[in-house]
Structures are given as structure tokens and as C-alpha cells.
Design a protein around this motif. Structure first.
Motif, short mmCIF file in Angstrom:
data_model
loop_
_atom_site.label_atom_id
_atom_site.label_comp_id
_atom_site.label_asym_id
_atom_site.label_seq_id
_atom_site.Cartn_x
_atom_site.Cartn_y
_atom_site.Cartn_z
N ILE A 98 -13.37 -37.30 17.43
CA ILE A 98 -13.66 -35.91 17.91
C ILE A 98 -15.11 -35.86 17.50
O ILE A 98 -15.68 -36.47 16.39
N GLY A 99 -16.12 -34.85 17.93
CA GLY A 99 -17.46 -34.82 17.79
C GLY A 99 -18.23 -33.57 18.23
O GLY A 99 -17.35 -32.98 18.85
N ASN A 100 -19.35 -33.40 17.59
CA ASN A 100 -19.82 -32.01 17.85
C ASN A 100 -21.41 -32.36 17.84
O ASN A 100 -21.94 -32.98 17.08
N LEU A 101 -22.19 -31.54 18.66
CA LEU A 101 -23.52 -31.48 18.73
C LEU A 101 -23.89 -30.35 17.77
O LEU A 101 -23.70 -28.98 18.16
N THR A 102 -24.60 -30.71 16.67
CA THR A 102 -24.61 -29.47 15.65
C THR A 102 -26.32 -28.78 15.67
O THR A 102 -26.90 -29.62 16.68
N SER A 103 -26.75 -27.99 14.87
CA SER A 103 -28.02 -27.75 14.79
C SER A 103 -28.88 -28.74 14.12
O SER A 103 -30.14 -28.62 14.29
N GLY A 104 -28.00 -29.58 13.44
CA GLY A 104 -29.05 -30.72 12.58
C GLY A 104 -28.12 -31.36 11.78
O GLY A 104 -26.70 -31.26 11.79
N GLY A 105 -28.70 -32.37 10.90
CA GLY A 105 -27.84 -33.31 10.18
C GLY A 105 -27.02 -32.41 8.97
O GLY A 105 -25.87 -32.72 8.69
N SER A 106 -27.86 -31.27 8.59
CA SER A 106 -26.99 -30.59 7.49
C SER A 106 -25.76 -30.13 7.96
O SER A 106 -24.72 -30.18 6.90
N ILE A 107 -25.57 -29.23 8.94
CA ILE A 107 -24.38 -28.81 9.50
C ILE A 107 -23.44 -29.79 9.92
O ILE A 107 -22.34 -29.75 9.83
N ALA A 108 -24.18 -31.02 10.45
CA ALA A 108 -23.15 -32.07 10.86
C ALA A 108 -22.56 -32.71 9.63
O ALA A 108 -21.33 -32.96 9.60
N ASN A 109 -23.25 -32.79 8.42
CA ASN A 109 -22.74 -33.22 7.25
C ASN A 109 -21.56 -32.15 6.68
O ASN A 109 -20.59 -32.56 6.19
N LEU A 110 -21.92 -31.01 6.81
CA LEU A 110 -21.16 -29.81 6.33
C LEU A 110 -19.86 -30.03 7.12
O LEU A 110 -18.77 -30.10 6.51
N ILE A 111 -19.64 -30.24 8.35
CA ILE A 111 -18.13 -30.52 9.13
C ILE A 111 -17.70 -31.54 8.80
O ILE A 111 -16.41 -31.69 8.57
N ALA A 112 -18.44 -32.81 8.57
CA ALA A 112 -17.53 -33.94 8.17
C ALA A 112 -16.98 -33.72 6.88
O ALA A 112 -15.97 -34.26 6.48
N ILE B 225 -25.46 -38.49 12.70
CA ILE B 225 -26.74 -38.92 13.04
C ILE B 225 -27.47 -37.64 13.58
O ILE B 225 -26.90 -36.74 13.99
N ASP B 226 -28.70 -37.86 13.67
CA ASP B 226 -29.95 -36.71 14.01
C ASP B 226 -30.60 -37.15 15.25
O ASP B 226 -31.78 -37.83 15.15
N PRO B 227 -30.50 -36.56 16.70
CA PRO B 227 -31.06 -37.01 17.70
C PRO B 227 -32.44 -36.35 17.32
O PRO B 227 -33.59 -36.60 18.15
N HIS B 228 -32.49 -35.25 16.52
CA HIS B 228 -33.90 -34.61 16.41
C HIS B 228 -34.76 -35.54 15.43
O HIS B 228 -35.95 -35.21 15.23
N PHE C 244 -36.60 -30.40 17.14
CA PHE C 244 -35.62 -29.74 16.31
C PHE C 244 -34.61 -28.94 16.77
O PHE C 244 -34.96 -28.11 17.67
N GLY C 245 -33.56 -29.25 16.07
CA GLY C 245 -32.44 -28.21 16.60
C GLY C 245 -31.29 -29.03 17.34
O GLY C 245 -30.24 -28.35 17.77
N ILE C 246 -31.15 -30.44 17.06
CA ILE C 246 -29.85 -31.20 17.44
C ILE C 246 -29.66 -32.48 16.33
O ILE C 246 -30.25 -33.40 16.10
N GLY C 247 -28.32 -32.21 15.84
CA GLY C 247 -27.79 -33.28 15.21
C GLY C 247 -26.36 -33.44 15.68
O GLY C 247 -25.82 -32.91 16.77
#
Ligand code: PLP
Length: 481
Positions: free
Chosen positions: A148-162, A299-302, A309-312
């Protein structure tokens, strides 16, 4: 006419100002076009860093309307010409982000049509597009399609979800918290520590696994620590590796760490916010072996896809673990749920209403194709090598051969205190501002970091940087005379 209708019509006259006429829209688009073109064409001549400016003061909201022209001028002088120009070729500080024009076009369209990307029901197209982007990432990192995946606002929120998923998978709560152990290195990004605090795990045990002289986790030490903690009656549950540390760009030995994590039945998380997409470069693929063994990946596409800025992004193999905290069925949204549709982004993330970020990555990837992205990443790797060679030739010391595109250097002054010398060198580099670099402390020593990831950074950028560094060095030497 009833009073009510009259009032509504009166209000509409004023409210309609929110919808500019086609003619006004054309004028505004033209002004915007001019602004964008002027901004982008002036990048080669403009500074990467505007230091020492007074704080911006012109944003106070008053109730009067203003012309778009004056507002764009305020933006230019008070925003674009302050601090770091993160769209600049000369941004080599921290981890630079990009600002692909085609991503901006994607954002513009998304804002115009205002797709509701939180629920499949609201915008099946938007959710399907984000799913396609996530599926592409799964294929890049060899994650199973069932992840499962999600496009977040950045790496910090992505790490938070994981990390929340790791917590819930292992049921870390109540009395278990204080006994539970996470293994990471001192090079781990600080957003991981923030995430632990946010998700109620500030009292877990944090073990710093020793690193080697290339700042990489030593897997044998990890094994020993886990065994020790088990014998002491503790509850090891999570191992975190980095694929591209922020400080030095080091990629931990992912495969070996993964094997130890799984042998011990621990959740394996990899933070590849900076380094992840370097896996697209053939010469670097070997570094990422074992990335597919992670239970969760950030991973951080930004960063390494050059987006604004604004996509992890986060990928997690265990859906149920992600759902435990994020899946919710409020009554007022009963129309929006059905079991045979794509997963709702709102069930994978703390966000409900969210920016439709899929478009700002899908559009550039589809428009340009993948080749320019790969070439741009590889170009950054070679430029890093070139920059280091130039520095060595000019008498500077450089850190060890980097895995990716982050490295560091210092001037090994024999007569002047080295930390003082290099701090002063950096001050002059900041004063100049043509190229921006930041600093860090490596084993107690002040060093200047060079992070090459801005997509506009070219050979010429490195030539300018060298001129700037040498001029700064002269000034420091004069000061200390
Ligand atoms: C940048 C970075 C983060 C944080 O990501 P943001 O997008 O800034 O929130 C986390 N980990 C690593 C390794 C990073 O480089």
C-alpha cells in the motif's frame, strides 16, 4: 421581488469578483507567464542565497484589494529574493529540491479543477492516477503490487505513516512501550525521532548501532545488540536503515540489515527520502540491493525527482498495519464507501482533504519520459566527482568517496585553527551567495557540505563555485594575517 432574492443578488455582485472574467484571466495569465519566464531566465545570473536581508514585512493582510502586478512584485522582492533560492542551479545546501516547470503546470491544472484526491468516490481519476504513480514506485523498488502506498507532503509525514504502521503491527502500546527497542544509527534523519514523539513512542529504547568510517551501519553490531536486548528481557521490534543519509549521503548495507531484521522478526524500515531514486542509475543499483526486503520505504520525489516541495511517498507491505490508525468510516461519508474500488488515500494517511499531488509527478514523468530524469541523476553523480577533483587540486581536503551526490570538504590550514578557518570560509561563501552550501560537524570537525541534487546544477555551476570558494579562501587568509 422578495427581499431575500434582492439581498442574494446584491451579495452576488460583490462575491462575483472572485471569478475573474475571461479577459481578466487572460491578463493575469500573461502576467504570470512573464513572471515565470523572467524568473527562470534570470536564474543563471541571480544568487542562490540572499543572506543578511531584513525580515520580510509586507505581508500584513488588510482588507483592500490590490493589483496582481503589485502582489507579484511583493512576492519577488519579499519571497523570491530572500534566503535560499531553491530553484537555483547554485543551491547545493542541505538536500536541494527541484522545481520542474512541468510539475508547476500540473499543480496549476489541479488547482483549477480542484480534484478531491482523498476518496475514490470523489475523484476516481485522481485516486487512480496516484495509484498508478505508487505502482510505478513499487516496480522501481521491487515492492509487491499488494503493498500500500501514499503520496504525502514530504518525507517526514511519509516516515510518520511507516513508523505508525510498525508500531501497530507489533502492538507497541501501554507497558510494552518502555521495553520496546528500535535500532538505528546516529546518522538517521531527525524526523524519525520527531515521529516517535508524535506517535506516543517517546519512551521506547533507542539503540544507536555503530557505524563504520563511511557512516554506514555495521550489520554484525546490529545482530549482537538485538541478542543482548532479547536476553535482557526487552522487546526489539524495529530496525531503521537509511538509503542516502542527509549528512553524507551514505547508503547502509540494506540487504545485510534486512536479513538480520527478518531473522529476528523485526519490522524493517528504510528511509530513502534523499537517495531512493538514484536506484534508477545503473551504476548505483548495487547499493540498493535489498531495498525490496523492507517492510516500509520512504522516498521523496521533491528531492531526487526534482519536483517542487510538497511531495513525499511511503510504501508499506502490510496494509492492515497502515489501516489500523488511518482507516475510518464516519457516518457523514457513508456514500463514499464501497469495497470493490481502489484504496482511498484518506485510509492510508492522517490527511482527509488533500492536495492532489499525483498530477505534479505523473505529468512530468509522462511528458518527459524517464530518460532525462536518469540522465540528470547521473549527471549529478559525475558533477560531484568533478567538484571533488577540483577541490583536491586546489589544496582542499574532501570526505571519503561518497555513495551518492552528497559530500563535504574543508581547508586543512596548517597555521590557523581549522574549524575557525572553515567557519569563516563558509561565512564568505554565504556573503557571496552565487552558490549556496551548508555545513555540518563530522567527527567533531567543521566541514562544508556540498549536496548536488538541484536539476539545474551544471558544469558551469561547479566552475562558479570553485571561483567563489577560492576568493573566499583569500579573504579568510587576509583576515587571519
Ligand atoms: C529530507 C529527508 C527527510 C525528511 O523529509 P522532508 O521531505 O523534508 O519532510 C527524511 N529523511 C531523509 C534521509 C531526508 O533526506
Amino acid at each position: 421581488m422578495s427581499k431575500l432574492i434582492q439581498d442574494i443578488e446584491q451579495l452576488a455582485i460583490i462575491a462575483n469578483q472572485l471569478e475573474p472574467t475571461p479577459r481578466t484571466r487572460n491578463q493575469q495569465l500573461e502576467q504570470l507567464q512573464q513572471f515565470a519566464n523572467q524568473f527562470i531566465s534570470s536564474i543563471p545570473q541571480s544568487k542562490a542565497y540572499f543572506g543578511g536581508n531584513s525580515a520580510p514585512e509586507q505581508f500584513v493582510i488588510d482588507e483592500q484589494p490590490k493589483s496582481l502586478e503589485s502582489l507579484l512584485n511583493t512576492y519577488k522582492s519579499q519571497v523570491a529574493q530572500k534566503g535560499i533560492n531553491a530553484a537555483s542551479s547554485g543551491h547545493l545546501g542541505y538536500i536541494p529540491g527541484g522545481s520542474l516547470f512541468t510539475a508547476a503546470l500540473g499543480d496549476f491544472i489541479v488547482d483549477i479543477s480542484n480534484e478531491y484526491a482523498g476518496m475514490y468516490y470523489g475523484s476516481p481519476g485522481a485516486v487512480a492516477m496516484e495509484e498508478a504513480v505508487l505502482n510505478w514506485m513499487k516496480s522501481v523498488f521491487q515492492f509487491p503490487k499488494s503493498a500500500i502506498g501514499n503520496l504525502t507532503s514530504g518525507g517526514s509525514i511519509a516516515n510518520l505513516i511507516a513508523l505508525t504502521a510498525a508500531r501497530d503491527h507489533h502492538g507497541i502500546k501501554g507497558d510494552l512501550i518502555e521495553k520496546s527497542v528500535v535500532y538505528l544509527s546516529e546518522q538517521t534523519h531527525h524526523c524519525i525521532h520527531k515521529a516517535f514523539r508524535i506517535i506516543g513512542l517517546s519512551d521506547i529504547q533507542i539503540r544507536h548501532v555503530p557505524i563504520n568510517d563511511r557512516f554506514k551501519i555495521i550489520p554484525e553490531k546490529l545482530n549482537a545488540k538485538i541478542e543482548q536486548d532479547r536476553n535482557d528481557g526487552l522487546n526489539p521490534f524495529l530496525v531503521i536503515a537509511s538509503a542516502g543519509t542527509t549528512d553524507t549521503g551514505a547508503v547502509d548495507p540494506l540487504q545485510a540489515i534486512g536479513a538480520i531484521a527478518h531473522k529476528n522478526q523485526l519490522w524493517y524500515h528504510i528511509d530513502a527520502a534523499y537517495g531512493g531514486f538514484f536506484m534508477l542509475v545503473d551504476s548505483k543499483k548495487h547499493l540498493f540491493e535489498g531495498i525490496d526486503t523492507a517492510d516500509s520505504l520512504v522516498i521523496d520525489p521533491h528531492k531526487s525527482l526534482f519536483l517542487p516541495f510538497g511531495i513525499g511517498a511511503v510504501l508499506v507491505k502490510d496494509r492492515q498495519a497502515v489501516f489500523q490508525s488511518n482507516h475510518y468510516r464516519p457516518n457523514y461519508m457513508q456514500d463514499a464507501f464501497s469495497d470493490d474500488v481502489l484504496i482511498n488515500p484518506a485510509d492510508v494517511s492522517p490527511e482527509l482533504s488533500k492536495h492532489f499531488r499525483g498530477m505534479r509527478i505523473w505529468l512530468p514523468l509522462q511528458f518527459h519520459g524517464l530518460a532525462p530524469f536518469k540522465a540528470c541523476l547521473e549527471e549529478k553523480l559525475l558533477l560531484t566527482q568533478y567538484f571533488r577533483e577540483k577541490l583536491i587540486a586546489a589544496g582542499f581536503s574532501v570526505g571519503p568517496e561518497p555513495d551518492l551526490s552528497v559530500s563535504y570538504f574543508w581547508y586543512p590550514s596548517k597555521t590557523i585553527d581549522q574549524n575557525a578557518f572553515n567557519q569563516s570560509l563558509l561565512n564568505y561563501i554565504h556573503q557571496d551567495g552565487r552558490v549556496f552550501m551548508s555545513s555540518t560537524i563530522i567527527q567533531g570537525q567543521f566541514v562544508i557540505r556540498m549536496a548536488l541534487l538541484a536539476f539545474r546544477t551544471k558544469l558551469e555551476t561547479i566552475e562558479v563555485a570553485m571561483k567563489m570558494i577560492l576568493a573566499a579562501k583569500k579573504k579568510v587568509e587576509n583576515d587571519f594575517k
